[in-house]
Design a protein around this motif. Structure first.
Motif, PDB file in Angstrom:
ATOM      1  N   MET A   1       0.841  -1.016  -0.084  1.00 28.92           N
ATOM      2  CA  MET A   1       0.053   0.157  -0.081  1.00 28.92           C
ATOM      3  C   MET A   1       0.745   1.316   0.098  1.00 28.92           C
ATOM      4  SD  MET A   1      -3.064   0.659  -0.370  1.00 28.92           S
ATOM      5  CE  MET A   1      -4.872   0.927   0.430  1.00 28.92           C
ATOM      6  N   GLN A   2       2.041   1.164   0.970  1.00 31.45           N
ATOM      7  CA  GLN A   2       2.870   2.411   0.834  1.00 31.45           C
ATOM      8  C   GLN A   2       3.453   2.566  -0.613  1.00 31.45           C
ATOM      9  OE1 GLN A   2       5.756   1.332   3.676  1.00 31.45           O
ATOM     10  NE2 GLN A   2       4.270   1.983   5.492  1.00 31.45           N
ATOM     11  N   GLU A   3       3.769   1.312  -1.230  1.00 30.61           N
ATOM     12  CA  GLU A   3       4.289   1.604  -2.766  1.00 30.61           C
ATOM     13  C   GLU A   3       3.421   2.516  -3.647  1.00 30.61           C
ATOM     14  OE1 GLU A   3       7.116   1.007  -4.257  1.00 30.61           O
ATOM     15  OE2 GLU A   3       7.746   0.189  -2.093  1.00 30.61           O
ATOM     16  N   ILE A   4       1.880   2.216  -3.462  1.00 31.43           N
ATOM     17  CA  ILE A   4       0.984   3.028  -4.244  1.00 31.43           C
ATOM     18  C   ILE A   4       1.050   4.462  -3.736  1.00 31.43           C
ATOM     19  CG2 ILE A   4      -1.495   3.191  -4.728  1.00 31.43           C
ATOM     20  CD1 ILE A   4      -1.825   0.312  -4.120  1.00 31.43           C
ATOM     21  N   LYS A   6       3.406   6.090  -2.693  1.00 25.95           N
ATOM     22  CA  LYS A   6       4.625   6.768  -3.271  1.00 25.95           C
ATOM     23  C   LYS A   6       4.477   7.153  -4.601  1.00 25.95           C
ATOM     24  CE  LYS A   6       7.770   3.535  -2.060  1.00 25.95           C
ATOM     25  NZ  LYS A   6       9.177   2.872  -1.810  1.00 25.95           N
ATOM     26  N   TYR A   7       3.968   6.408  -5.655  1.00 24.53           N
ATOM     27  CA  TYR A   7       3.529   6.441  -7.085  1.00 24.53           C
ATOM     28  C   TYR A   7       2.532   7.639  -7.185  1.00 24.53           C
ATOM     29  CZ  TYR A   7       6.234   2.384  -8.317  1.00 24.53           C
ATOM     30  OH  TYR A   7       7.240   1.664  -8.870  1.00 24.53           O
ATOM     31  N   LEU A   8       1.651   7.720  -6.293  1.00 26.34           N
ATOM     32  CA  LEU A   8       0.470   8.768  -6.285  1.00 26.34           C
ATOM     33  C   LEU A   8       1.265  10.156  -5.872  1.00 26.34           C
ATOM     34  CD1 LEU A   8      -2.323   7.219  -4.400  1.00 26.34           C
ATOM     35  CD2 LEU A   8      -2.290   7.867  -6.857  1.00 26.34           C
ATOM     36  N   GLU A   9       2.298  10.082  -4.781  1.00 27.93           N
ATOM     37  CA  GLU A   9       2.919  11.226  -4.700  1.00 27.93           C
ATOM     38  C   GLU A   9       3.857  11.693  -5.766  1.00 27.93           C
ATOM     39  OE1 GLU A   9       4.734  10.443  -0.829  1.00 27.93           O
ATOM     40  OE2 GLU A   9       3.021  10.600   0.308  1.00 27.93           O
ATOM     41  N   SER A  10       4.443  10.856  -6.468  1.00 27.01           N
ATOM     42  CA  SER A  10       5.504  11.317  -7.410  1.00 27.01           C
ATOM     43  C   SER A  10       4.530  11.544  -8.906  1.00 27.01           C
ATOM     44  CB  SER A  10       6.458  10.093  -7.615  1.00 27.01           C
ATOM     45  OG  SER A  10       5.751   8.945  -8.233  1.00 27.01           O
ATOM     46  N   ASP A  12       2.736   9.650 -10.661  1.00 26.72           N
ATOM     47  CA  ASP A  12       2.536   8.151 -11.599  1.00 26.72           C
ATOM     48  C   ASP A  12       1.390   7.621 -11.273  1.00 26.72           C
ATOM     49  OD1 ASP A  12       2.757   6.243 -13.245  1.00 26.72           O
ATOM     50  OD2 ASP A  12       4.604   5.548 -12.563  1.00 26.72           O
ATOM     51  N   TYR A  13       0.025   8.176 -11.755  1.00 25.19           N
ATOM     52  CA  TYR A  13      -1.237   7.855 -11.253  1.00 25.19           C
ATOM     53  C   TYR A  13      -1.340   6.530 -12.096  1.00 25.19           C
ATOM     54  CZ  TYR A  13      -1.840  12.705  -9.601  1.00 25.19           C
ATOM     55  OH  TYR A  13      -1.602  13.654  -8.757  1.00 25.19           O
ATOM     56  N   LYS A  14      -0.909   6.473 -13.232  1.00 27.76           N
ATOM     57  CA  LYS A  14      -1.226   5.195 -14.240  1.00 27.76           C
ATOM     58  C   LYS A  14      -0.738   3.873 -13.378  1.00 27.76           C
ATOM     59  CE  LYS A  14      -0.569   3.650 -18.776  1.00 27.76           C
ATOM     60  NZ  LYS A  14       0.276   4.096 -20.182  1.00 27.76           N
ATOM     61  N   PHE A  15       0.471   3.792 -12.856  1.00 29.49           N
ATOM     62  CA  PHE A  15       1.010   2.505 -12.039  1.00 29.49           C
ATOM     63  C   PHE A  15      -0.174   2.502 -10.720  1.00 29.49           C
ATOM     64  CE2 PHE A  15       3.242   0.648  -8.863  1.00 29.49           C
ATOM     65  CZ  PHE A  15       3.681  -0.793  -9.317  1.00 29.49           C
ATOM     66  N   ALA A  16      -0.335   3.764 -10.111  1.00 25.77           N
ATOM     67  CA  ALA A  16      -1.173   3.420  -8.885  1.00 25.77           C
ATOM     68  C   ALA A  16      -2.735   2.873  -9.401  1.00 25.77           C
ATOM     69  CB  ALA A  16      -1.409   4.747  -8.275  1.00 25.77           C
ATOM     70  N   PHE A  17      -3.263   3.262 -10.458  1.00 26.36           N
ATOM     71  CA  PHE A  17      -4.584   2.724 -10.939  1.00 26.36           C
ATOM     72  C   PHE A  17      -4.424   1.541 -11.116  1.00 26.36           C
ATOM     73  CE2 PHE A  17      -7.185   1.963 -14.762  1.00 26.36           C
ATOM     74  CZ  PHE A  17      -8.371   2.360 -13.984  1.00 26.36           C
ATOM     75  N   PHE A  18      -3.307   1.072 -11.980  1.00 25.28           N
ATOM     76  CA  PHE A  18      -3.267  -0.400 -12.168  1.00 25.28           C
ATOM     77  C   PHE A  18      -3.061  -1.334 -10.857  1.00 25.28           C
ATOM     78  CE2 PHE A  18      -2.399   1.308 -16.621  1.00 25.28           C
ATOM     79  CZ  PHE A  18      -3.780   0.753 -17.331  1.00 25.28           C
ATOM     80  N   ALA A  19      -2.399  -0.794 -10.079  1.00 26.77           N
ATOM     81  CA  ALA A  19      -1.892  -1.428  -8.760  1.00 26.77           C
ATOM     82  C   ALA A  19      -3.090  -1.695  -7.910  1.00 26.77           C
ATOM     83  CB  ALA A  19      -0.863  -0.527  -8.037  1.00 26.77           C
ATOM     84  N   VAL A  20      -4.257  -0.617  -7.849  1.00 23.35           N
ATOM     85  CA  VAL A  20      -5.507  -0.654  -7.283  1.00 23.35           C
ATOM     86  C   VAL A  20      -6.445  -1.908  -8.006  1.00 23.35           C
ATOM     87  CG1 VAL A  20      -7.485   0.412  -6.737  1.00 23.35           C
ATOM     88  CG2 VAL A  20      -5.258   1.407  -6.172  1.00 23.35           C
ATOM     89  N   ILE A  21      -6.327  -1.639  -9.216  1.00 23.93           N
ATOM     90  CA  ILE A  21      -7.159  -2.801 -10.070  1.00 23.93           C
ATOM     91  C   ILE A  21      -6.607  -4.143  -9.725  1.00 23.93           C
ATOM     92  CG2 ILE A  21      -7.676  -3.235 -12.350  1.00 23.93           C
ATOM     93  CD1 ILE A  21      -9.179  -1.059 -11.633  1.00 23.93           C
ATOM     94  N   PHE A  22      -5.137  -4.281  -9.966  1.00 25.31           N
ATOM     95  CA  PHE A  22      -4.622  -5.529  -9.705  1.00 25.31           C
ATOM     96  C   PHE A  22      -4.902  -6.090  -7.974  1.00 25.31           C
ATOM     97  CE2 PHE A  22      -0.986  -8.174  -8.009  1.00 25.31           C
ATOM     98  CZ  PHE A  22      -1.065  -9.396  -8.923  1.00 25.31           C
ATOM     99  N   ILE A  23      -4.859  -5.185  -7.139  1.00 25.14           N
ATOM    100  CA  ILE A  23      -5.220  -5.598  -5.749  1.00 25.14           C
ATOM    101  C   ILE A  23      -6.740  -6.165  -5.732  1.00 25.14           C
ATOM    102  CG2 ILE A  23      -5.565  -4.914  -3.445  1.00 25.14           C
ATOM    103  CD1 ILE A  23      -2.991  -3.006  -3.875  1.00 25.14           C
ATOM    104  N   ILE A  24      -7.522  -5.407  -6.577  1.00 26.45           N
ATOM    105  CA  ILE A  24      -9.088  -5.889  -6.655  1.00 26.45           C
ATOM    106  C   ILE A  24      -9.123  -7.096  -7.047  1.00 26.45           C
ATOM    107  CG2 ILE A  24     -11.360  -5.051  -7.327  1.00 26.45           C
ATOM    108  CD1 ILE A  24     -10.487  -2.349  -6.857  1.00 26.45           C
TER     109      ILE A  24
END
Length: 194
Positions: A1-4, A6-10, A12-24
């Motif tokens: 979750m912390q990785e997500i 970090k990507y949001l703060e930097s 990089d919304y694309k990676f965070a979006f796909f990470a959330v989808i992957f987690i779901i």
């Protein structure tokens, strides 16, 4: 979750979006099990109340109807009143397999409840319904093309727009499905009556 985060703060919304989808997706089985248990909870409470000796005749009758409604909701994913369930099931029996039950359920908002009897159901498909169905189909096609273009541009700023467009396409296609179900039901009723 912390990785997500970090990507949001930097940015990089694309990676965070796909990470959330992957987690779901990974946890989808647990999520569906949780939702299923929540749905069964009400049924279990009603069944427990029916087994109680403190239930009077009127309340017992009401709870038995609620049990039927809850079983129908669990089986078909749609919560309807008992009289509507009975009408739809009698319509299914009248059609004798000409139309699958899921299509009859899909057309339920087009069926006039006041003019319903065995062998006769008034399926109201008005001009605005036709215009709305064609509009939904047209906008869905345009949105799918727009989603394709936005995904092809490969920019992370488009992810919220793509998400909203996907939700709109799903909603519009579902409404178009209901319209087609009503149209098929109307044709099936005419062929059954003749």
């Amino acid at each position: 979750m912390q990785e997500i985060f970090k990507y949001l703060e930097s940015g990089d919304y694309k990676f965070a979006f796909f990470a959330v989808i992957f987690i779901i997706i990974v946890n989808l089985r647990n999520i569906l099990t949780f939702i299923d248990e929540r749905k069964k909870r009400k049924l279990n409470i009603i069944l427990e109340a029916l087994n109680s000796a403190n239930i009077s005749g009127v309340l017992e009758k009401h709870l038995r109807e609620e049990v039927e409604v809850e079983y129908f909701r669990l089986a078909h994913g749609v919560k309807l009143e008992k009289n509507k369930i009975e009408k739809l099931l009698s319509l299914k029996a009248f059609l004798k397999g000409r139309l699958p039950f899921h299509l009859i359920l899909g057309a339920r908002k087009y069926i006039n409840n006041n003019e319903f009897s065995y062998g006769h159901a008034n399926v109201n498909i008005g001009v605005f319904s036709i215009i709305g169905a064609l509009f939904n189909l047209f906008t869905s096609i345009i949105l799918v093309m727009m989603i394709y273009v936005l995904i092809d541009t490969d920019t992370s700023k488009n992810i919220p727009l793509i998400s909203v467009a996907i939700i709109q396409v799903i909603f519009a296609l579902y409404q178009f499905y209901q319209f087609l179900a009503a149209l098929l039901l109307k044709v099936a009723l005419k062929s059954a009556a003749s």
